[in-house]
Design an enzyme around this catalytic site. Structure first.
Site, PDB file in Angstrom:
ATOM      1  N   GLU A 112     -29.528 -26.005   7.054  1.00 22.30           N
ATOM      2  CA  GLU A 112     -27.826 -26.072   6.882  1.00 22.30           C
ATOM      3  C   GLU A 112     -27.503 -26.587   5.633  1.00 22.30           C
ATOM      4  OE1 GLU A 112     -26.855 -28.428  10.193  1.00 22.30           O
ATOM      5  OE2 GLU A 112     -28.038 -27.517  11.562  1.00 22.30           O
ATOM      6  N   LYS A 114     -25.760 -28.718   2.890  1.00 20.81           N
ATOM      7  CA  LYS A 114     -25.370 -30.365   2.936  1.00 20.81           C
ATOM      8  C   LYS A 114     -24.011 -30.410   2.372  1.00 20.81           C
ATOM      9  CE  LYS A 114     -27.088 -34.816   2.011  1.00 20.81           C
ATOM     10  NZ  LYS A 114     -26.045 -35.522   1.311  1.00 20.81           N
ATOM     11  N   ARG A 135     -18.950 -43.075  10.048  1.00 23.45           N
ATOM     12  CA  ARG A 135     -20.247 -43.300  10.045  1.00 23.45           C
ATOM     13  C   ARG A 135     -20.404 -44.928   9.647  1.00 23.45           C
ATOM     14  NH1 ARG A 135     -24.293 -44.514   6.622  1.00 23.45           N
ATOM     15  NH2 ARG A 135     -26.532 -44.094   7.355  1.00 23.45           N
ATOM     16  N   LYS A 285     -33.916 -28.968   9.263  1.00 20.59           N
ATOM     17  CA  LYS A 285     -34.270 -29.726  10.466  1.00 20.59           C
ATOM     18  C   LYS A 285     -35.225 -28.955  11.370  1.00 20.59           C
ATOM     19  CE  LYS A 285     -29.243 -31.032  11.029  1.00 20.59           C
ATOM     20  NZ  LYS A 285     -28.199 -30.823  11.857  1.00 20.59           N
ATOM     21  N   LYS A 309     -32.269 -31.598  -1.879  1.00 21.12           N
ATOM     22  CA  LYS A 309     -31.211 -31.885  -2.776  1.00 21.12           C
ATOM     23  C   LYS A 309     -31.241 -30.726  -3.981  1.00 21.12           C
ATOM     24  CE  LYS A 309     -28.556 -35.706  -1.899  1.00 21.12           C
ATOM     25  NZ  LYS A 309     -27.756 -36.702  -2.553  1.00 21.12           N
ATOM     26  N   CYS A 403       5.172 -40.134 -28.807  1.00 18.84           N
ATOM     27  CA  CYS A 403       4.828 -38.903 -28.222  1.00 18.84           C
ATOM     28  C   CYS A 403       4.073 -38.151 -29.264  1.00 18.84           C
ATOM     29  CB  CYS A 403       6.126 -38.154 -27.684  1.00 18.84           C
ATOM     30  SG  CYS A 403       5.648 -36.332 -27.162  1.00 18.84           S
ATOM     31  N   CYS A 427      12.098 -33.773 -25.361  1.00 19.51           N
ATOM     32  CA  CYS A 427      10.784 -33.340 -25.878  1.00 19.51           C
ATOM     33  C   CYS A 427      10.591 -31.900 -25.711  1.00 19.51           C
ATOM     34  CB  CYS A 427       9.816 -34.205 -25.108  1.00 19.51           C
ATOM     35  SG  CYS A 427       8.179 -34.046 -25.618  1.00 19.51           S
TER      36      CYS A 427
END
Length: 662
Positions: A112, A114, A135, A285, A309, A403, A427
């Site tokens: 799957e 991540k 979590r 998994k 990863k 500016c 401006c």
């Protein structure tokens, strides 16, 4: 009364189904207008008959309330973290270890994506949404129920009346992340560093109406105690989740061996940049739930899963300069210019530093070696400074005293504001950036006036504000180098044509801070003309759905400004449409669904879409078996081939106009 209750329940089911089609399957079968009509009807009935209201009604996904804080809640089963690896050798070792512990020659895995978001656990009772918990530390999390209810891809009622606990990831799509940060920088707010932070910051809002506006999304991937539903594998569980109405990531694959896992990892390492959400790897998994039980878990992580990863899209380079850009609202944005680097196949040599507080927090200096990373795999960003490489010759980046464009005064509008702005109302850089929005397709749609022409017009002092564009003459434009007589005539023709622009797009063109296309449409429909809108009070505005306190305050402040009043008067005198036209509708196209491809001659896509909807038809963004006609312009895209395969009738723009007039 029984009939009222049944009608409310019928509407809820119908809206839930359309939510599922739109937010989960991405395959809507009704127009936005029809959907809004259903939702409005349900809202009205629930207000009129409050005894039939339900906390899990689809109406709970709009609006919101404010809470004082988040209650701590213990998880029914711990939400464990995953061990991770970045290389092929370790993933092969993981596979060998699994096979050894199970005493098997081969094991099936589910791979799957991540998603780099916020993990959540959601509980349903008899198919009804009951509670959502973050979590947290894996044992105890925050009760984020009200905020999770606002996420449109998370159902408040399941298709079957199961009592079930599921887990998944909440994330902010990259398009929404970019949109939020663009608005944040324009309004002097702190932008989010990456989509994950954006999701985390949003889900922890105490005001759930803010969550509703930020368009978070979700993927659900796990069922607590799957054996209760006679499920034997993770692959079966994903299919089961889909059937209940959850959004499940379609990129997941089933692998028979470790070579398949590695091939998929290599493929997604390259393709992740094409996704509209941020992923930082794969989750591998063991597929069989019985095997998962045998393998068990440590106190921190399951033995049957691992995160594979991706290598970080991050490189080191040297900052050689900092450029100061001025936006339409006057905000001065520092941009780092650095030695070019190849970042994931793209040559990158500049990145926004957002604001001067960001620079101070990270202590970024000209001459520093820094790490550049792609936030969300898309946007280059300075993430850290390599301070050990400093020589002492680096220069601090100081807040400008004036500016950089007009030398006007700079400062903050309020004490709490992060951004530094040019405070000079005249401006030229502010005017240039505002004009780019003003002539864009979402506003007045004046073709022929691009960024270069705008720069030349403003630099030549031919216009002083956005309304002056309607007072340009052939003599004025003849002063602009590169414009011939034909180009001048075409520009003036487009300017004249744009005076008939619908009110909602006029409002976009005004450039009211925090008011985009969607809010402009709401305001046009509510107030019908610019006079009523300009005199609207804060209390009136705050009562309108999807307009919060900040937007209401911004609208009132904008119209109270004397310069705004002057611009509105000039637009009136020029003959610009400043009211919502009541359009005569017909049912000529009732029951017909259209799709559009290619470039059209006489109308923009939005104009064609409006004509179709005004005459009872629907417009789909894609071609399917439910499409009746495909309107094909010049240089058609892939929709044409799909329409041919499905035997959809293909018509030209001229054919469509005959269909309408016939």
């Amino acid at each position: 009364m029984k009939n009222i209750k049944e009608e409310i329940e019928r509407l809820r089911k119908e809206i839930e189904y359309h939510n599922y089609r739109y937010y989960v399957l991405a395959d809507p079968i009704i127009s936005d207008e029809e959907y809004d009509r259903l939702l409005k009807k349900l809202i009205e009935l629930e207000k009129k008959y409050p005894k039939f209201s339900s906390p899990n009604s689809p109406t709970q996904k709009v609006g919101g309330g404010v809470i004082s804080g988040f209650e701590k809640v213990e998880h029914t089963t711990p939400m464990l973290s995953l061990d991770n690896t970045y290389n092929e050798t370790e993933i092969k070792e993981f596979d060998n270890r699994i096979k050894r512990l199970l005493n098997r020659n081969s094991v099936e895995y589910v791979c799957e994506l991540k998603i780099d978001g916020i993990s959540v656990s959601i509980r349903y009772e008899n198919g009804e949404f009951r509670q959502a918990i973050s979590r947290g530390n894996g044992i105890i999390g925050d009760d984020i129920t009200e905020n999770v209810k606002k996420i449109k891809s998370i159902p408040l009622r399941l298709f079957k009346k199961y009592t079930i606990e599921v887990r998944g990831e909440i994330f902010m799509p990259i398009k929404e992340f970019e949109k939020y940060n663009k608005i944040a920088e324009e309004e002097g707010l702190q932008p989010f560093a990456n989509p994950r932070n954006a999701a985390a910051g949003t889900i922890r809002q105490l005001d759930s109406s803010i969550v509703a506006k930020r368009n978070l999304d979700s993927f659900i991937y796990y069922i607590v105690n799957p054996e209760n539903y006679s499920l034997k594998t993770q692959w079966e569980a994903l299919d089961f989740l889909k059937k209940l109405g959850f959004k499940v990531n379609r990129q997941s694959i089933l692998c028979k061996n470790v070579e398949c896992i590695i091939d998929f990892w290599k493929k997604m390492t390259k393709e992740r940049k094409n996704l509209d959400y941020w992923i930082d790897g794969l989750v591998i998994k063991v597929n069989n739930f019985e095997f998962q039980k045998i393998l068990g878990e440590t106190s921190k992580s399951p033995r049957w899963a691992i995160a594979f990863k991706f290598p970080a899209i991050k490189k080191k380079t040297k900052i050689i300069d900092v450029e100061l850009n001025v936006g339409r609202s006057g905000i001065i944005t520092p941009v780092a210019i650095f030695e070019p680097i190849d970042l994931d196949g793209t040559i990158v040599k500049r990145a926004s530093l957002h604001n001067f507080e960001y620079i101070q927090d990270k202590d970024i200096r000209i001459g520093d070696y820094v790490y550049i990373e792609k936030a969300g795999g898309i946007i280059p960003q300075v993430v850290s400074v390599v301070k050990e490489k400093r020589t002492g010759l680096e220069k601090e980046i100081k807040i400008p005293k004036s500016c950089p464009v007009c030398n006007g005064p700079v400062g903050k509008l309020t004490e709490d504001e992060i951004a530094i702005r040019c405070l000079n109302p005249h401006c030229p850089q502010k005017l240039k950036r505002h004009l780019e929005i003003f002539v864009s397709k979402s506003a007045f749609d004046i073709s022929g006036i691009g960024e270069k022409i705008i720069d030349k017009i403003v630099d030549a002092k031919l216009i002083k504000d956005i309304a002056d564009i309607f007072y340009l003459t052939p003599f004025d434009l003849a002063q602009i180098s590169g414009l011939g007589q034909k180009s001048i005539a075409k520009i003036l023709e487009q300017i004249e044509k744009s005076k008939k622009t619908p009110l909602n797009r006029v409002i976009v063109g005004l450039g009211i801070p925090m008011v985009g296309e969607k809010t402009s449409k709401i305001l046009a429909e509510k107030f019908k003309n610019i006079e009523k809108l300009s005199s609207a009070t804060y209390d009136e505005l705050i009562k309108i759905e999807n307009i919060g306190p900040e937007i209401a305050k911004s609208i009132v402040t904008y119209f109270q400004n004397e310069k705004t009043k002057e611009i509105i008067n000039k637009l009136k005198k020029a003959g610009v449409n400043l009211e919502e036209k009541d359009v005569k509708k017909s049912d000529k196209l009732k029951g017909l669904t259209f799709a559009i491809t290619g470039k059209l001659k006489s109308y923009t896509r939005e104009e064609i879409k409006k004509i179709i909807e005004e005459n009872g038809g629907k417009v789909s963004n894609s071609v399917s078996s439910k499409t009746n006609f495909l309107i094909a312009g010049e240089e058609p895209g892939s929709k044409l081939e799909k329409a041919k395969r499905l035997n959809i009738k293909i018509i030209s723009e001229e054919d469509f106009l005959k269909l309408i007039s016939g």
